[in-house]
Design an enzyme around this catalytic site. Structure first.
Site, PDB file in Angstrom:
ATOM      1  N   ARG A   1     -79.158  42.902 -60.558  1.00  0.00           N
ATOM      2  CA  ARG A   1     -79.816  43.900 -61.401  1.00  0.00           C
ATOM      3  C   ARG A   1     -81.287  43.578 -61.637  1.00  0.00           C
ATOM      4  O   ARG A   1     -81.872  44.005 -62.634  1.00  0.00           O
ATOM      5  CB  ARG A   1     -79.054  44.069 -62.725  1.00  0.00           C
ATOM      6  CG  ARG A   1     -77.638  44.548 -62.461  1.00  0.00           C
ATOM      7  CD  ARG A   1     -76.756  44.699 -63.657  1.00  0.00           C
ATOM      8  NE  ARG A   1     -75.410  44.987 -63.172  1.00  0.00           N
ATOM      9  CZ  ARG A   1     -74.983  46.201 -62.821  1.00  0.00           C
ATOM     10  NH1 ARG A   1     -75.776  47.227 -62.917  1.00  0.00           N
ATOM     11  NH2 ARG A   1     -73.769  46.375 -62.365  1.00  0.00           N
TER      12      ARG A   1
ATOM     13  N   ASP B   1     -86.569  50.052 -49.369  1.00  0.00           N
ATOM     14  CA  ASP B   1     -85.111  50.117 -49.424  1.00  0.00           C
ATOM     15  C   ASP B   1     -84.779  51.601 -49.435  1.00  0.00           C
ATOM     16  O   ASP B   1     -85.052  52.296 -50.404  1.00  0.00           O
ATOM     17  CB  ASP B   1     -84.628  49.417 -50.703  1.00  0.00           C
ATOM     18  CG  ASP B   1     -83.119  49.554 -50.912  1.00  0.00           C
ATOM     19  OD1 ASP B   1     -82.480  50.302 -50.152  1.00  0.00           O
ATOM     20  OD2 ASP B   1     -82.605  48.919 -51.850  1.00  0.00           O
TER      21      ASP B   1
ATOM     22  N   TYR C   1     -86.708  50.331 -64.876  1.00  0.00           N
ATOM     23  CA  TYR C   1     -86.101  49.528 -63.821  1.00  0.00           C
ATOM     24  C   TYR C   1     -85.611  50.416 -62.683  1.00  0.00           C
ATOM     25  O   TYR C   1     -84.812  51.307 -62.884  1.00  0.00           O
ATOM     26  CB  TYR C   1     -84.925  48.696 -64.363  1.00  0.00           C
ATOM     27  CG  TYR C   1     -84.265  47.922 -63.260  1.00  0.00           C
ATOM     28  CD1 TYR C   1     -84.938  46.857 -62.671  1.00  0.00           C
ATOM     29  CD2 TYR C   1     -83.035  48.289 -62.745  1.00  0.00           C
ATOM     30  CE1 TYR C   1     -84.387  46.167 -61.610  1.00  0.00           C
ATOM     31  CE2 TYR C   1     -82.471  47.602 -61.685  1.00  0.00           C
ATOM     32  CZ  TYR C   1     -83.154  46.546 -61.126  1.00  0.00           C
ATOM     33  OH  TYR C   1     -82.603  45.874 -60.066  1.00  0.00           O
TER      34      TYR C   1
ATOM     35  N   ASP D   1     -83.536  45.866 -47.358  1.00  0.00           N
ATOM     36  CA  ASP D   1     -84.893  46.366 -47.115  1.00  0.00           C
ATOM     37  C   ASP D   1     -85.193  46.515 -45.636  1.00  0.00           C
ATOM     38  O   ASP D   1     -84.987  45.591 -44.850  1.00  0.00           O
ATOM     39  CB  ASP D   1     -85.904  45.410 -47.741  1.00  0.00           C
ATOM     40  CG  ASP D   1     -85.853  45.499 -49.249  1.00  0.00           C
ATOM     41  OD1 ASP D   1     -86.483  46.409 -49.788  1.00  0.00           O
ATOM     42  OD2 ASP D   1     -85.131  44.691 -49.866  1.00  0.00           O
TER      43      ASP D   1
ATOM     44  N   LYS E   1     -85.541  45.932 -57.394  1.00  0.00           N
ATOM     45  CA  LYS E   1     -86.588  44.920 -57.295  1.00  0.00           C
ATOM     46  C   LYS E   1     -87.555  45.235 -56.164  1.00  0.00           C
ATOM     47  O   LYS E   1     -87.311  46.088 -55.328  1.00  0.00           O
ATOM     48  CB  LYS E   1     -85.974  43.524 -57.130  1.00  0.00           C
ATOM     49  CG  LYS E   1     -85.773  42.841 -58.479  1.00  0.00           C
ATOM     50  CD  LYS E   1     -87.117  42.649 -59.236  1.00  0.00           C
ATOM     51  CE  LYS E   1     -86.867  42.036 -60.602  1.00  0.00           C
ATOM     52  NZ  LYS E   1     -87.923  42.186 -61.568  1.00  0.00           N
TER      53      LYS E   1
HETATM   54  C1  F6R Z   1     -80.903  43.924 -57.311  1.00  0.00           C
HETATM   55  C2  F6R Z   1     -80.056  45.054 -56.981  1.00  0.00           C
HETATM   56  C3  F6R Z   1     -78.646  45.023 -57.402  1.00  0.00           C
HETATM   57  C4  F6R Z   1     -78.312  46.174 -58.339  1.00  0.00           C
HETATM   58  C5  F6R Z   1     -76.842  46.123 -58.785  1.00  0.00           C
HETATM   59  C6  F6R Z   1     -76.476  47.311 -59.649  1.00  0.00           C
HETATM   60  O1  F6R Z   1     -82.188  44.129 -56.843  1.00  0.00           O
HETATM   61  O2  F6R Z   1     -80.490  46.002 -56.370  1.00  0.00           O
HETATM   62  O3  F6R Z   1     -78.316  43.792 -57.965  1.00  0.00           O
HETATM   63  O4  F6R Z   1     -79.164  46.131 -59.456  1.00  0.00           O
HETATM   64  O5  F6R Z   1     -76.007  46.116 -57.660  1.00  0.00           O
HETATM   65  O6  F6R Z   1     -76.766  48.445 -58.931  1.00  0.00           O
HETATM   66  P1  F6R Z   1     -76.401  49.916 -59.467  1.00  0.00           P
HETATM   67  O7  F6R Z   1     -76.997  50.015 -60.841  1.00  0.00           O
HETATM   68  O8  F6R Z   1     -77.088  50.784 -58.450  1.00  0.00           O
HETATM   69  O9  F6R Z   1     -74.912  50.004 -59.464  1.00  0.00           O
HETATM   70 MG    MG Z   2     -80.998  48.443 -52.792  1.00  0.00          MG
HETATM   71 MG    MG Z   3     -83.823  44.930 -51.635  1.00  0.00          MG
END
Ligand code: F6R
Ligand code: MG
Ligand code: MG
Length: 369
Positions: A260, A7, A223, A49, A226
């Site tokens: 998340r 990604d 974290y 991705d 993913k």
């Molecule tokens: C899951 C993912 C999203 C982010 C969410 C918060 O793999 O990538 O669900 O975790 O959009 O993203 P941030 O913390 O970058 O605002």
């Molecule tokens: Mg992403």
């Molecule tokens: Mg992804």
């Protein structure tokens, strides 16, 4: 065959990727193909991705091939930065390349094999989930006769398969043989957060499948999005048929990931054009790109979940998504504590630690008599 993914920037948010990244990656791999460094390539995406599928004669974990993928991701990151795409370069955990992409952020699955008379291969690619997501389908494909008729009917498969199981928390692995050891195997791989299937061989040694097992949070210690795994499965002629390999995905099983990276949700099989998870950043998606390989050339891709026969699975996934969402921040929608270790959970615990006081609610009381 190498499938290497990362990604390097989402469009919009974490939902999909921008065409410019696609085009740049294709251009880069085309030059490499013209130079004879790789035989063939196919670029696609699942959610945010970027997926590089390549054939070559350099073997697995080859520094030139991994270097090519790394350079492609770096170039795409630069474009992503100019467009201010979301999380530009998020999976490139290191500044410079050293040998392979292992431990550097991108995920990969590679297999070295001699091309059979006809070589149908399916590449599975998922978004908003993690490597343990392949455990259930791999088990069904290679060990469940209710899924794979060939285990019963085809003499070449009748002996069963050997599964390599990775213990990702202890960095060790074990080989388990089916059908003899299916109960032992299931005890481990049912725990998808710790035990992850790495590859599957037929008992005569022929390799049938390989999956990516990179866990970003374990590599980075926190974290960082993913892992969004990929997997290569060879099909037909003494291996499960294309339809047997796809069949487990008619059941949208629960996987970890989604919003998340902290929620369980159904894995929805979709056509590539529908692999743009938006609802609550999901639900998790899987695509299946089918190829016939001819002297290393990739004949395809056929978008194998682009079939109304998977409509019910998608419908079921939407129903399950609704049901799970109603739990809000409660388990089992939200992941268990062990998985939350890599999020803000330790910080909250640290802040509140001294406000906890001793409770004897559940302490065994000594008898006074
Ligand atoms: C899951 C993912 C999203 C982010 C969410 C918060 O793999 O990538 O669900 O975790 O959009 O993203 P941030 O913390 O970058 O605002
Ligand atoms: Mg992403
Ligand atoms: Mg992804």
């Amino acid at each position: 065959m190498s499938v290497i993914k990362a990604d390097v920037g989402g469009y919009v948010g974490h939902s999909s990727i921008h065409m410019d990244l696609y085009d740049a990656a294709r251009e880069m791999l085309e030059i490499s193909k013209q130079k004879g460094e790789i035989i063939d390539y196919h670029v696609t995406h699942c959610g945010d991705d970027l997926e590089l599928i390549m054939t070559h004669q350099k073997g697995i974990e080859n520094s030139e091939i991994h270097g090519l993928a790394w350079d492609t991701f770096v170039m795409c990151t630069n474009i992503a930065k100019k467009l201010k795409l979301y999380g530009a370069g998020q999976d490139l955990l290191k500044d410079s390349f050293s040998g392979t992409v292992k431990g550097m952020g991108p995920g990969f699955a590679e297999m070295e094999f001699e091309e059979r008379r006809s070589e149908p291969v399916i590449i599975f690619m998922a978004d908003k989930t993690s490597p343990g997501a392949w455990n259930l389908p791999l088990y069904k494909i290679f060990a469940d006769p209710f899924n794979t008729a060939g285990l019963v009917i085809d003499p070449a498969m009748h002996e069963g398969f050997v599964f390599e199981v990775l213990d990702i928390r202890k960095n060790r692995k074990i080989l388990l043989s089916t059908p003899e050891e299916i109960y032992d195997l299931l005890m481990f791989i049912g725990a998808t957060g710790q035990f992850v299937l790495k590859n599957v061989h037929r008992k005569d040694g022929l390799q049938a499948a390989v999956a990516s097992t990179q866990k970003l949070s374990l590599i980075a210690g926190k974290y960082v999005g993913k892992d969004d795994p990929v997997m290569i499965v060879r099909c037909q002629s003494g291996l499960p048929a294309v339809g047997e390999v796809l069949e487990p995905f008619a059941f949208p099983h629960l996987v970890e990931g989604w919003m998340r990276g902290s929620h369980n949700g159904p894995l929805m099989p979709v056509a590539t054009r529908e692999a743009n998870p938006s609802r609550f950043d999901g639900p998790p998606r899987v695509i299946a790109a089918g190829f016939q390989i001819a002297e290393g050339r990739l004949i395809g891709a056929r978008d194998l979940f682009d079939d109304p026969a998977f409509d019910e699975a998608r419908k079921k996934a939407n129903q399950v998504a609704d049901y799970m969402r109603r739990h809000g921040p409660f388990e089992p929608h939200r992941l268990g504590l062990e998985e939350m270790e890599y999020t803000t959970m330790p910080l909250i615990m640290k802040r509140l630690e001294e406000r906890f006081f001793v409770s004897e609610e559940n302490v065994l009381v000594e008898s006074k008599a």
